[in-house]
Structure formats: C-alpha cells, structure tokens
Scaffold this active site. Sequence first.
Site, PDB file in Angstrom:
ATOM      1  N   ILE A  30      -0.727  -0.616  -3.781  1.00 29.20           N
ATOM      2  CA  ILE A  30      -0.672  -0.623  -5.238  1.00 29.20           C
ATOM      3  C   ILE A  30      -1.887   0.101  -5.817  1.00 29.20           C
ATOM      4  O   ILE A  30      -3.003  -0.055  -5.313  1.00 29.20           O
ATOM      5  CB  ILE A  30      -0.551  -2.064  -5.776  1.00 29.20           C
ATOM      6  CG1 ILE A  30      -0.255  -2.073  -7.278  1.00 29.20           C
ATOM      7  CG2 ILE A  30      -1.790  -2.888  -5.441  1.00 29.20           C
ATOM      8  CD1 ILE A  30       0.129  -3.446  -7.814  1.00 29.20           C
ATOM      9  N   SER A  95       0.114  -2.370   2.656  1.00 20.56           N
ATOM     10  CA  SER A  95       0.124  -3.314   1.531  1.00 20.56           C
ATOM     11  C   SER A  95       1.452  -3.254   0.778  1.00 20.56           C
ATOM     12  O   SER A  95       2.484  -3.589   1.341  1.00 20.56           O
ATOM     13  CB  SER A  95      -1.079  -3.027   0.619  1.00 20.56           C
ATOM     14  OG  SER A  95      -1.350  -4.090  -0.255  1.00 20.56           O
ATOM     15  N   LEU A  96       1.464  -2.820  -0.475  1.00 23.50           N
ATOM     16  CA  LEU A  96       2.723  -2.628  -1.202  1.00 23.50           C
ATOM     17  C   LEU A  96       3.684  -1.779  -0.382  1.00 23.50           C
ATOM     18  O   LEU A  96       4.881  -2.078  -0.282  1.00 23.50           O
ATOM     19  CB  LEU A  96       2.454  -1.963  -2.552  1.00 23.50           C
ATOM     20  CG  LEU A  96       3.681  -1.427  -3.308  1.00 23.50           C
ATOM     21  CD1 LEU A  96       4.562  -2.572  -3.803  1.00 23.50           C
ATOM     22  CD2 LEU A  96       3.234  -0.525  -4.462  1.00 23.50           C
ATOM     23  N   ASP A 119      -1.073  -4.749   6.937  1.00 25.59           N
ATOM     24  CA  ASP A 119      -1.761  -5.736   6.108  1.00 25.59           C
ATOM     25  C   ASP A 119      -0.962  -6.214   4.890  1.00 25.59           C
ATOM     26  O   ASP A 119      -1.471  -6.235   3.764  1.00 25.59           O
ATOM     27  CB  ASP A 119      -3.133  -5.215   5.670  1.00 25.59           C
ATOM     28  CG  ASP A 119      -4.197  -6.311   5.776  1.00 25.59           C
ATOM     29  OD1 ASP A 119      -4.537  -6.676   6.905  1.00 25.59           O
ATOM     30  OD2 ASP A 119      -4.667  -6.831   4.749  1.00 25.59           O
ATOM     31  N   HIS A 247      -8.747  -5.192   4.388  1.00 24.64           N
ATOM     32  CA  HIS A 247      -7.367  -4.890   4.011  1.00 24.64           C
ATOM     33  C   HIS A 247      -7.013  -3.412   4.175  1.00 24.64           C
ATOM     34  O   HIS A 247      -5.871  -3.079   4.487  1.00 24.64           O
ATOM     35  CB  HIS A 247      -7.165  -5.330   2.554  1.00 24.64           C
ATOM     36  CG  HIS A 247      -5.833  -5.011   1.982  1.00 24.64           C
ATOM     37  ND1 HIS A 247      -4.656  -5.469   2.527  1.00 24.64           N
ATOM     38  CD2 HIS A 247      -5.474  -4.279   0.876  1.00 24.64           C
ATOM     39  CE1 HIS A 247      -3.627  -5.041   1.800  1.00 24.64           C
ATOM     40  NE2 HIS A 247      -4.102  -4.317   0.801  1.00 24.64           N
TER      41      HIS A 247
END
Length: 267
Positions: A30, A95-96, A119, A247
């Site tokens: 994101i 992530s996203l 992650d 992350h």
Amino acid sequence: MSARRVDTGRITLHVREQGRGPLMLFFHGITSNSAVFAPLMEQLSHRFRTVAVDQRGHGLSDKPETGYDADDYAADIAGLIRSLDAGPAILVGHSLGSRNSVTAAASYPDLVRSVVAIDFTPYIETEVFDALESRVNAGDQLFADAAAVKAYLAARYVNLPRAAIDIRAESGYRAVDGGLRPLASPTAMAQTARGLRRDLVPVYRAVSKPVLLVRGADSKLVSADALAKTSRLRPDLPVVVVPGADHYVNEIAPDITVKAITNFVDA
C-alpha cells in the site's frame, strides 16, 4: 527496463517490464509502486519475463473513486494476465500485493502458476491494522522538495537502505504547486487500508496453487504468532523467515528474496 500502460478492459495499469521467459508479476504494498521491485527484476530477468505493476490507485495507474476491495485487485490481476497473453503467471506480492496475489490465485487458478506471499497473512492483529491505517493516512501531505520527501521516508522506513529510499522518493511523487505530493490517491489509500482487514482465512483455505510464505523476522505487521496460526491453517505451505528484515523484506534483503523465489519456483 521499459514502461508502458496496459488496458486490461476493466482498468489501465502502468507496468515496468524486463526480460524474457515465463511470466513473473510483481505487486507492491500500500502507497508504494512498481519501481520498488527493480532490484529483484534485475536479478530475475535473465530467466523470466518480469513485469512489475502499479496497482489501481497507485503510481501511474488509473485511480477510480471506488473499487478497492481484495476482489477488485484480484480481478485486475486476472485481466492483466489475460491482456499480456502469457499466463499462467508466477505472482510475487508484498503486503497488499501479497493479499491480492493469494486472492487472485484462489479466484482464478487457471491463470496462476504459483505465489510468493511476502509479509502478509491471515490473523494480523486489529491494533496492527489500526497503526497501519494511521501511517497510510499521514503520508498524504505536501512536501517542499525531494530532500523533504527523503527525510520523511527515512524516518518512516527506518531499516530501508538508502538506495531503496531513493527509489521510493524518485518514483512515488508528483510535482504540484508548492512542492511534491504522493502519486498514490488518498481516497484509494483510505479505502484500501480499510479493506486490508477483510478475513483472509477462507481465501487461504481455498487456494490450491503453491504458495510460499515469506516473513521478515523483525516484521511489525506479521507477528510470529500470526505466521504460526497461518501454518496451522495450511501446514502444506512452505515458509521462509528472513533474519534481520522487517516488513519490507524484498527491499531490505533483495538477494535473499531472489534466492527464496528461485528455490521455490525450481522445487
């Protein structure tokens, strides 16, 4: 590396491309954009057609006012693979992008070969999402110049190497009256951040394609407990934990990330 916009029939996405071979798509986190994957693409493009994507609402891709649920992002991935006419594809998501890649693999299994999910897992704690949403909303601000952008990014991403900060600063902002603003749409980011809270357990139960779970050992987004619960949910999915990384695994440890990807794909 070349860049272009691809009309998928539902949205037009900006992509960066390098190399030839089986299709490997990269999806960022994101507020980010496709440029963050340049170090990985450089190493992988000798054997794959690597394509990094600005996801909807981000970078130089279209930014509709609505449509930022997991299913919207997954449908974009399916449309892109069909438009590139080179599937099934290996999906690498951070992530996203990880959430979206696993969702696409579950929803469109004929278009996906495998997924590297960096992650992001089910079972992320509510307070973690609260903190993430606060950081995302705080990033929508006017910066005086490039130096101010780099100072902000260095404070926000304290473990990122200087080269990774430079990539984010140089690729993620646009000139406006009075300075620089993020390319990522604030409306899209707010909707996307809320959508990250969706229950992923049914998606992880349903996905039938090979999925590699990657976590930074020092990640503040995916706790050790969240990863352990995911492994109990899907004990068949291999796991790589990267020491010394938080992350932002692929930006902090690109060489280890590339090795994890190639070992997984070649297994």
